[in-house]
Scaffold this active site. Structure first.
Site, short mmCIF file in Angstrom:
data_model
loop_
_atom_site.label_atom_id
_atom_site.label_comp_id
_atom_site.label_asym_id
_atom_site.label_seq_id
_atom_site.Cartn_x
_atom_site.Cartn_y
_atom_site.Cartn_z
N HIS A 125 0.84 -1.20 0.00
CA HIS A 125 0.00 0.00 0.00
C HIS A 125 0.87 1.24 0.00
O HIS A 125 1.96 1.26 0.56
CB HIS A 125 -0.95 0.02 1.20
CG HIS A 125 -0.29 -0.27 2.51
ND1 HIS A 125 0.06 -1.53 2.91
CD2 HIS A 125 0.11 0.56 3.51
CE1 HIS A 125 0.63 -1.48 4.09
NE2 HIS A 125 0.68 -0.22 4.48
N HIS A 175 0.93 5.13 1.18
CA HIS A 175 0.31 6.13 2.05
C HIS A 175 0.40 7.48 1.34
O HIS A 175 1.48 7.88 0.88
CB HIS A 175 1.09 6.28 3.37
CG HIS A 175 1.07 5.09 4.26
ND1 HIS A 175 0.27 5.00 5.37
CD2 HIS A 175 1.78 3.93 4.23
CE1 HIS A 175 0.49 3.85 6.00
NE2 HIS A 175 1.42 3.18 5.32
P1 5GP Z 1 1.65 0.11 7.39
O1 5GP Z 1 2.01 0.34 8.82
O2 5GP Z 1 1.55 -1.36 7.07
O3 5GP Z 1 2.52 0.86 6.43
O4 5GP Z 1 0.22 0.76 7.19
C1 5GP Z 1 -0.97 0.12 7.48
C2 5GP Z 1 -1.99 1.22 7.65
O5 5GP Z 1 -3.28 0.64 7.61
C3 5GP Z 1 -1.88 1.94 9.00
O6 5GP Z 1 -1.66 3.32 8.78
C4 5GP Z 1 -3.20 1.65 9.68
O7 5GP Z 1 -3.70 2.74 10.42
C5 5GP Z 1 -4.11 1.30 8.50
N1 5GP Z 1 -5.18 0.39 8.85
C6 5GP Z 1 -5.05 -0.77 9.54
N2 5GP Z 1 -6.25 -1.36 9.69
C7 5GP Z 1 -7.15 -0.55 9.08
C8 5GP Z 1 -8.56 -0.63 8.90
O8 5GP Z 1 -9.23 -1.57 9.34
N3 5GP Z 1 -9.16 0.38 8.21
C9 5GP Z 1 -8.44 1.45 7.69
N4 5GP Z 1 -9.14 2.37 7.05
N5 5GP Z 1 -7.11 1.54 7.84
C10 5GP Z 1 -6.46 0.56 8.54
#
Ligand code: 5GP
Length: 129
Positions: A115, A117
Protein backbone atom coordinates in the site's frame (compact mmCIF):
# COMPACT_ATOMS: atom_id res chain seq x y z
CA UNK A 1 -3.52 1.12 22.09
CA UNK A 2 -0.28 -0.22 20.59
CA UNK A 3 1.70 2.23 18.51
CA UNK A 4 2.09 1.78 14.80
CA UNK A 5 5.69 0.73 15.47
CA UNK A 6 4.54 -1.92 17.97
CA UNK A 7 1.99 -3.15 15.44
CA UNK A 8 4.68 -3.32 12.76
CA UNK A 9 7.10 -5.24 15.00
CA UNK A 10 4.32 -7.65 15.99
CA UNK A 11 3.18 -8.24 12.41
CA UNK A 12 4.44 -11.43 10.82
CA UNK A 13 5.47 -10.91 7.21
CA UNK A 14 3.52 -13.57 5.33
CA UNK A 15 1.08 -14.19 2.50
CA UNK A 16 -2.01 -14.67 4.66
CA UNK A 17 -5.15 -12.63 3.97
CA UNK A 18 -5.09 -9.21 5.63
CA UNK A 19 -7.61 -6.67 6.87
CA UNK A 20 -7.36 -5.03 3.46
CA UNK A 21 -9.01 -8.09 1.83
CA UNK A 22 -12.06 -7.41 4.00
CA UNK A 23 -12.00 -3.75 3.01
CA UNK A 24 -11.80 -4.71 -0.69
CA UNK A 25 -14.77 -7.09 -0.27
CA UNK A 26 -16.61 -4.38 1.70
CA UNK A 27 -16.93 -6.81 4.60
CA UNK A 28 -15.73 -4.04 6.89
CA UNK A 29 -16.51 -0.39 6.31
CA UNK A 30 -14.01 2.15 5.05
CA UNK A 31 -14.24 5.61 3.57
CA UNK A 32 -13.41 5.02 -0.06
CA UNK A 33 -12.07 8.05 -1.90
CA UNK A 34 -11.13 6.37 -5.20
CA UNK A 35 -11.90 3.09 -6.92
CA UNK A 36 -11.30 1.65 -10.37
CA UNK A 37 -11.02 -1.91 -11.63
CA UNK A 38 -7.51 -2.40 -10.22
CA UNK A 39 -7.01 0.11 -7.42
CA UNK A 40 -8.86 1.02 -4.23
CA UNK A 41 -8.11 3.99 -1.96
CA UNK A 42 -9.62 4.72 1.43
CA UNK A 43 -8.97 6.93 4.45
CA UNK A 44 -6.59 5.54 7.05
CA UNK A 45 -8.32 4.54 10.28
CA UNK A 46 -5.49 6.08 12.32
CA UNK A 47 -4.55 9.21 10.36
CA UNK A 48 -1.09 10.71 10.79
CA UNK A 49 -2.01 13.91 8.96
CA UNK A 50 -5.25 15.77 8.19
CA UNK A 51 -5.36 13.80 4.96
CA UNK A 52 -4.09 10.23 5.15
CA UNK A 53 -5.17 7.84 2.45
CA UNK A 54 -4.18 4.24 1.77
CA UNK A 55 -3.93 3.18 -1.88
CA UNK A 56 -3.86 -0.54 -2.66
CA UNK A 57 -4.10 -2.96 -5.56
CA UNK A 58 -7.38 -4.91 -5.42
CA UNK A 59 -5.45 -8.07 -6.33
CA UNK A 60 -2.32 -8.54 -4.25
CA UNK A 61 -0.67 -11.06 -6.62
CA UNK A 62 2.21 -11.79 -4.23
CA UNK A 63 2.87 -8.12 -3.51
CA UNK A 64 2.82 -8.38 0.25
CA UNK A 65 5.32 -5.53 0.21
CA UNK A 66 7.51 -3.60 -2.20
CA UNK A 67 10.41 -5.94 -1.52
CA UNK A 68 8.41 -8.73 -3.20
CA UNK A 69 8.00 -6.76 -6.43
CA UNK A 70 8.76 -8.57 -9.67
CA UNK A 71 8.75 -7.35 -13.25
CA UNK A 72 5.10 -8.34 -13.72
CA UNK A 73 4.15 -5.80 -11.05
CA UNK A 74 5.57 -2.78 -12.85
CA UNK A 75 2.20 -1.70 -14.25
CA UNK A 76 0.29 -1.91 -10.97
CA UNK A 77 3.12 -0.17 -9.10
CA UNK A 78 2.92 2.68 -11.61
CA UNK A 79 -0.87 2.78 -11.24
CA UNK A 80 -0.63 3.11 -7.45
CA UNK A 81 1.62 6.16 -7.78
CA UNK A 82 -0.47 7.69 -10.55
CA UNK A 83 -3.64 7.23 -8.49
CA UNK A 84 -1.85 8.89 -5.55
CA UNK A 85 -1.35 11.97 -7.73
CA UNK A 86 -4.98 11.92 -8.89
CA UNK A 87 -6.26 11.69 -5.31
CA UNK A 88 -3.87 14.42 -4.11
CA UNK A 89 -5.44 16.76 -6.66
CA UNK A 90 -8.93 15.58 -5.72
CA UNK A 91 -8.14 16.34 -2.06
CA UNK A 92 -6.84 19.81 -2.92
CA UNK A 93 -3.24 19.18 -1.88
CA UNK A 94 -1.95 21.92 -4.18
CA UNK A 95 1.07 22.78 -1.99
CA UNK A 96 2.44 19.26 -1.81
CA UNK A 97 2.12 16.00 0.02
CA UNK A 98 4.09 12.93 0.99
CA UNK A 99 4.03 9.42 -0.42
CA UNK A 100 5.23 6.59 1.83
CA UNK A 101 5.63 2.86 1.27
CA UNK A 102 6.67 1.05 4.44
CA UNK A 103 8.42 -2.25 3.85
CA UNK A 104 9.07 -4.98 6.39
CA UNK A 105 9.54 -4.74 10.16
CA UNK A 106 12.33 -2.16 9.99
CA UNK A 107 10.27 -0.09 7.58
CA UNK A 108 7.33 -0.14 10.04
CA UNK A 109 5.01 -2.18 7.80
CA UNK A 110 2.07 -3.66 9.70
CA UNK A 111 -0.25 -4.84 6.90
CA UNK A 112 1.25 -7.25 4.37
CA UNK A 113 -0.70 -6.13 1.31
CA UNK A 114 1.35 -3.50 -0.50
CA UNK A 115 0.00 0.00 0.00
CA UNK A 116 0.95 3.57 -0.67
CA UNK A 117 0.31 6.13 2.05
CA UNK A 118 -0.73 9.58 0.80
CA UNK A 119 -0.23 12.14 3.58
CA UNK A 120 -1.01 15.82 3.39
CA UNK A 121 -2.73 18.83 4.86
CA UNK A 122 0.15 19.79 7.15
CA UNK A 123 3.84 20.65 6.85
CA UNK A 124 5.92 17.48 6.69
CA UNK A 125 9.29 17.19 8.39
CA UNK A 126 12.57 15.63 7.34
CA UNK A 127 14.13 13.32 8.35
CA UNK A 128 11.08 11.10 8.91
CA UNK A 129 10.85 9.12 12.12
P1 5GP B 1 1.65 0.11 7.39
O1 5GP B 1 2.01 0.34 8.82
O2 5GP B 1 1.55 -1.36 7.07
O3 5GP B 1 2.52 0.86 6.43
O4 5GP B 1 0.22 0.76 7.19
C1 5GP B 1 -0.97 0.12 7.48
C2 5GP B 1 -1.99 1.22 7.65
O5 5GP B 1 -3.28 0.64 7.61
C3 5GP B 1 -1.88 1.94 9.00
O6 5GP B 1 -1.66 3.32 8.78
C4 5GP B 1 -3.20 1.65 9.68
O7 5GP B 1 -3.70 2.74 10.42
C5 5GP B 1 -4.11 1.30 8.50
N1 5GP B 1 -5.18 0.39 8.85
C6 5GP B 1 -5.05 -0.77 9.54
N2 5GP B 1 -6.25 -1.36 9.69
C7 5GP B 1 -7.15 -0.55 9.08
C8 5GP B 1 -8.56 -0.63 8.90
O8 5GP B 1 -9.23 -1.57 9.34
N3 5GP B 1 -9.16 0.38 8.21
C9 5GP B 1 -8.44 1.45 7.69
N4 5GP B 1 -9.14 2.37 7.05
N5 5GP B 1 -7.11 1.54 7.84
C10 5GP B 1 -6.46 0.56 8.54
Amino acid sequence: MASEKDAALAAVPNDNPTIFDKIIKKEIPSTVVYEDEKVLAFRDINPQAPIHIIIIPKVRDGLTGLSKAEERHVEILGSLLYVAKVIAKQEGLEDGYRIVINDGPSGCQSVYHIHVHLLGGRQMNWPPG
